[in-house]
Design a protein around this motif. Sequence first.
Motif, PDB file in Angstrom:
ATOM      1  N   THR A 354       0.847  -1.195   0.000  1.00 30.32           N
ATOM      2  CA  THR A 354       0.000   0.000   0.000  1.00 30.32           C
ATOM      3  C   THR A 354       0.880   1.241   0.000  1.00 30.32           C
ATOM      4  O   THR A 354       1.943   1.275   0.634  1.00 30.32           O
ATOM      5  N   TYR A 355       0.418   2.263  -0.725  1.00 34.34           N
ATOM      6  CA  TYR A 355       1.194   3.502  -0.829  1.00 34.34           C
ATOM      7  C   TYR A 355       1.139   4.268   0.498  1.00 34.34           C
ATOM      8  O   TYR A 355       0.105   4.300   1.178  1.00 34.34           O
ATOM      9  N   ASP A 356       2.257   4.919   0.840  1.00 33.43           N
ATOM     10  CA  ASP A 356       2.273   5.771   2.028  1.00 33.43           C
ATOM     11  C   ASP A 356       1.376   6.989   1.819  1.00 33.43           C
ATOM     12  O   ASP A 356       0.720   7.452   2.747  1.00 33.43           O
ATOM     13  N   ALA A 357       1.364   7.514   0.586  1.00 35.34           N
ATOM     14  CA  ALA A 357       0.521   8.662   0.235  1.00 35.34           C
ATOM     15  C   ALA A 357      -0.076   8.380  -1.143  1.00 35.34           C
ATOM     16  O   ALA A 357       0.598   8.579  -2.156  1.00 35.34           O
ATOM     17  N   PRO A 358      -1.331   7.914  -1.205  1.00 34.38           N
ATOM     18  CA  PRO A 358      -1.934   7.566  -2.496  1.00 34.38           C
ATOM     19  C   PRO A 358      -1.899   8.702  -3.518  1.00 34.38           C
ATOM     20  O   PRO A 358      -1.855   8.449  -4.715  1.00 34.38           O
ATOM     21  N   LEU A 362       4.784   7.463  -5.825  1.00 36.21           N
ATOM     22  CA  LEU A 362       6.221   7.237  -5.881  1.00 36.21           C
ATOM     23  C   LEU A 362       6.932   7.659  -4.595  1.00 36.21           C
ATOM     24  O   LEU A 362       8.127   7.400  -4.425  1.00 36.21           O
ATOM     25  N   LYS A 363       6.215   8.293  -3.688  1.00 33.20           N
ATOM     26  CA  LYS A 363       6.819   8.753  -2.433  1.00 33.20           C
ATOM     27  C   LYS A 363       7.272   7.577  -1.580  1.00 33.20           C
ATOM     28  O   LYS A 363       8.239   7.677  -0.831  1.00 33.20           O
ATOM     29  N   GLY A 364       6.580   6.470  -1.677  1.00 30.41           N
ATOM     30  CA  GLY A 364       6.953   5.299  -0.889  1.00 30.41           C
ATOM     31  C   GLY A 364       5.770   4.388  -0.668  1.00 30.41           C
ATOM     32  O   GLY A 364       4.616   4.755  -0.904  1.00 30.41           O
ATOM     33  N   ALA A 365       6.048   3.165  -0.236  1.00 36.76           N
ATOM     34  CA  ALA A 365       4.989   2.184   0.018  1.00 36.76           C
ATOM     35  C   ALA A 365       5.427   1.262   1.139  1.00 36.76           C
ATOM     36  O   ALA A 365       6.600   1.229   1.526  1.00 36.76           O
ATOM     37  N   SER A 366       4.452   0.529   1.658  1.00 33.48           N
ATOM     38  CA  SER A 366       4.717  -0.461   2.704  1.00 33.48           C
ATOM     39  C   SER A 366       4.314  -1.833   2.195  1.00 33.48           C
ATOM     40  O   SER A 366       3.193  -2.007   1.702  1.00 33.48           O
ATOM     41  N   VAL A 386       9.170  -0.088   0.985  1.00 30.58           N
ATOM     42  CA  VAL A 386       9.572  -0.519  -0.347  1.00 30.58           C
ATOM     43  C   VAL A 386       9.386   0.650  -1.310  1.00 30.58           C
ATOM     44  O   VAL A 386       8.426   1.416  -1.197  1.00 30.58           O
ATOM     45  N   ASP A 387      10.321   0.791  -2.233  1.00 31.91           N
ATOM     46  CA  ASP A 387      10.166   1.747  -3.332  1.00 31.91           C
ATOM     47  C   ASP A 387       9.155   1.145  -4.300  1.00 31.91           C
ATOM     48  O   ASP A 387       9.389   0.059  -4.851  1.00 31.91           O
ATOM     49  N   PRO A 388       7.998   1.807  -4.520  1.00 32.91           N
ATOM     50  CA  PRO A 388       6.973   1.205  -5.382  1.00 32.91           C
ATOM     51  C   PRO A 388       7.492   0.833  -6.769  1.00 32.91           C
ATOM     52  O   PRO A 388       7.032  -0.149  -7.363  1.00 32.91           O
ATOM     53  N   LEU A 390      10.202  -0.482  -7.488  1.00 29.79           N
ATOM     54  CA  LEU A 390      10.899  -1.764  -7.415  1.00 29.79           C
ATOM     55  C   LEU A 390       9.941  -2.924  -7.176  1.00 29.79           C
ATOM     56  O   LEU A 390      10.345  -4.085  -7.208  1.00 29.79           O
ATOM     57  N   LEU A 391       8.690  -2.608  -6.882  1.00 26.38           N
ATOM     58  CA  LEU A 391       7.627  -3.592  -6.633  1.00 26.38           C
ATOM     59  C   LEU A 391       7.826  -4.336  -5.320  1.00 26.38           C
ATOM     60  O   LEU A 391       6.909  -4.449  -4.514  1.00 26.38           O
ATOM     61  N   LEU A 392       9.025  -4.862  -5.081  1.00 25.38           N
ATOM     62  CA  LEU A 392       9.335  -5.597  -3.852  1.00 25.38           C
ATOM     63  C   LEU A 392      10.720  -5.194  -3.360  1.00 25.38           C
ATOM     64  O   LEU A 392      11.587  -4.819  -4.165  1.00 25.38           O
ATOM     65  N   PRO A 393      10.970  -5.304  -2.048  1.00 25.88           N
ATOM     66  CA  PRO A 393      12.350  -5.125  -1.574  1.00 25.88           C
ATOM     67  C   PRO A 393      13.252  -6.199  -2.190  1.00 25.88           C
ATOM     68  O   PRO A 393      12.789  -7.273  -2.595  1.00 25.88           O
ATOM     69  N   GLY A 394      14.535  -5.920  -2.244  1.00 27.74           N
ATOM     70  CA  GLY A 394      15.471  -6.840  -2.881  1.00 27.74           C
ATOM     71  C   GLY A 394      15.452  -8.235  -2.298  1.00 27.74           C
ATOM     72  O   GLY A 394      15.522  -9.234  -3.028  1.00 27.74           O
ATOM     73  N   GLU A 395      15.359  -8.355  -0.964  1.00 27.38           N
ATOM     74  CA  GLU A 395      15.372  -9.669  -0.319  1.00 27.38           C
ATOM     75  C   GLU A 395      14.196 -10.520  -0.786  1.00 27.38           C
ATOM     76  O   GLU A 395      14.346 -11.700  -1.119  1.00 27.38           O
ATOM     77  N   GLU A 396      12.997  -9.915  -0.818  1.00 29.95           N
ATOM     78  CA  GLU A 396      11.814 -10.661  -1.256  1.00 29.95           C
ATOM     79  C   GLU A 396      11.886 -10.980  -2.755  1.00 29.95           C
ATOM     80  O   GLU A 396      11.495 -12.076  -3.182  1.00 29.95           O
ATOM     81  N   TRP A 397      12.370 -10.018  -3.555  1.00 29.36           N
ATOM     82  CA  TRP A 397      12.460 -10.262  -5.005  1.00 29.36           C
ATOM     83  C   TRP A 397      13.375 -11.447  -5.301  1.00 29.36           C
ATOM     84  O   TRP A 397      13.081 -12.285  -6.155  1.00 29.36           O
ATOM     85  N   ASP A 398      14.461 -11.549  -4.564  1.00 32.55           N
ATOM     86  CA  ASP A 398      15.425 -12.624  -4.807  1.00 32.55           C
ATOM     87  C   ASP A 398      14.871 -13.992  -4.432  1.00 32.55           C
ATOM     88  O   ASP A 398      15.410 -15.023  -4.885  1.00 32.55           O
TER      89      ASP A 398
END
Length: 709
Positions: A354-358, A362-366, A386-388, A390-398
């Motif tokens: 979910t976005y921090d500020a809809p 691009l401001k950020g997400a959780s 998470v940077d939206p 990037l879709l997912l943090p690096g650890e989860e993406w890997d």
Amino acid sequence: MARFTVGLFLDWLSSPYHVNVVKGVAEGCRTRGWDLVCVVCGRIGSRNPLEWSRNIFLQFLDSPRFDAFLFLTPSLISWEGDAHLQELVSGLSRPAVSLGAPLGTMPYVAFDNREGFSVLLRHLFRDHGYRRVAFLRGPLENPEMEIRYRLFMEEAKGVGIPPSDVWIFPTSLVMEDGVGAARSLLEERERRNRFPVDVIVGSNDLVALGALSALWEAGVKVPGELAVTGYDDLAPSRFVGLTSVRQPPELLGREGCELLHLLCERGEARSRIIPTGMVMRDSCGCRWREDVAEQGYRSSYLEEVVEMGVVSYAYEKAKSLEEEIISSTSIPQIHEKLGTHLPELGIACCAVATYDAPSDPLKGASLRFFSVDARRREYAAGERDVDPRLLLPGEEWDTLPHPFVGVLHALFKGEEHIGYMLFDFSWENVHVYEGIRHGVSVGYAVARLVRELSQKTRILEMKSEALARSNEPLNREIGRRRQVEEELRKREHYFREMALFLPVLIWELDEEGMVSFANHTARRLIHKKELESPLPFLTLVEDLDQEHVEEFLERIKAEREISSTQFRIATPEGVVYHVLAQGGPIVREGRCGGVRVVGLEVEPFLSSIIMPEEVFFSHYHFTPREKEVLLLYIQGYSRKEIAKRLGISENTVKVHLSSIYNEVGVSNREDFFKVLKEYQVTQVGYHSFLFSVLSSLIKGDDGVRELST
């Protein structure tokens, strides 16, 4: 080894054409060991709020996550043309290929829209001699549809067909518009005692299949009374004998990946045109004999029919999961149901963010939920940033399987884009994703409302406890007690002034259960402008609920605790309202002097979070323009505002609304919204289902637990 990820941007992912394009792209990516994310970003500039809100995903074009791009261009630009998309992609520094049509200077793969269609039209006009023709032309801004329209007009003019014998139906690319066009022709047949045309030419297979189904339903013999043709040669067309133009969408996807591979390896690639050809079957008036290749296509379709049984089963399970999610009253409950049921649907990977500020995605997400192969992680808002892009943090993406093929869907609160879901892709689940996405969107909204109500309840509890504590020293200090009592009276007066205009239902009962105060909302519900004298509260309650409501009130007075319940209010006219309520003691001078009941009428609550979707429109035969007018009308825009937004006159809006009323079978705005409310609350099934589940969840086993998230 670093992962290479391709972003495929397309408008939606439900039609057979889109699914088969993605199949081809996925095959090409897997062969090369590439990851693929299908970004469902809606048509650019669409006036459908739930579609243009998805355009936010186009801001992900500068995402470091993507190493290369594919664009399904014709469907993306079918609303307002390619100018905006060209502007967006002009600054891309990574390899990109357009599928279906040229886009700027990037290489593209497209079908030859003239070759096969020209053969089909000449076959209809010259071999069969058809001279009265209807053409379902498709979206005006879709470049493929425009080529087919121009070619149709050229061929018709070339054989001397006068404009008066050419019927043009603007359509979208879905079956419903084909059904609408066929019904218009059926009405003309009733008026003229014969069809005004000899053949219906569809700009794609779906609208042609829609027309064919409407004609068959009306008992029309095809091709005996009317011929029908399509374009695409989708699997259903082969099965029903629809003459069409073959252009394999899977091949478009595979060729697009091949072109992208060459572009990455060599830095350049030449655009490709895929040839098309007519496929002659019964619907145009020919005697169809299957050749070996055609038998192979039919066999392939029969296999798809068998697989559709699996799809249907998965879809039904997904609808059940959607309902369970919507009935949840907290986000942890939603995550628990996702983690339990997604593996049953064959969905191995899923993420919710979910976005921090809809208003500024691009401001950020959780990251709120993440699961891979039944292993899941859950996070509170702000716990896992998470940077939206990037879709997912690096650890989860890997941890995703490699190569990964996924689909990115948007989450909404009403029309507001609030986040996204990422699933691993399989074509059997294309409709499942949408159901789960909708369930999570509504479930998050419900959980938020319940959380806010719970927070307000806690505030009331704290104030009530503070008042109770303040009453103790009043017994010891007369002077201080008078001051506190005066303060309480001021607060009570202030509360009643505010309560009069709150949208919730508020009643205050004395020790005998008589209503001593009711705000405007509560009085309006029972059609009383003023309380001329106290009346028994239980007389307002439906007979079958009176006993448990009486127990509810007595428990509050005896235990002096907040308690929750649900009951029905019955008006003298026989109208019944469902109420979700919470009650608390009114403490005065150290003793319980009555009960304050705060309630929420359930039906408007449901209507406020459930907007009518496409299935509502399938019950009626609205034109595309009427759908646009209706969506804005439901949102509360005036005729003048609708006219301004759509670029039409106010009188035209009035005509469209009159047509909508006639189609629905009503004569005014009030009756129309009654029909809409009945659909939202009763036909969709939430009237009984969601209310009962909400009620059972907010009450504990003993029936008195307070609301919680």
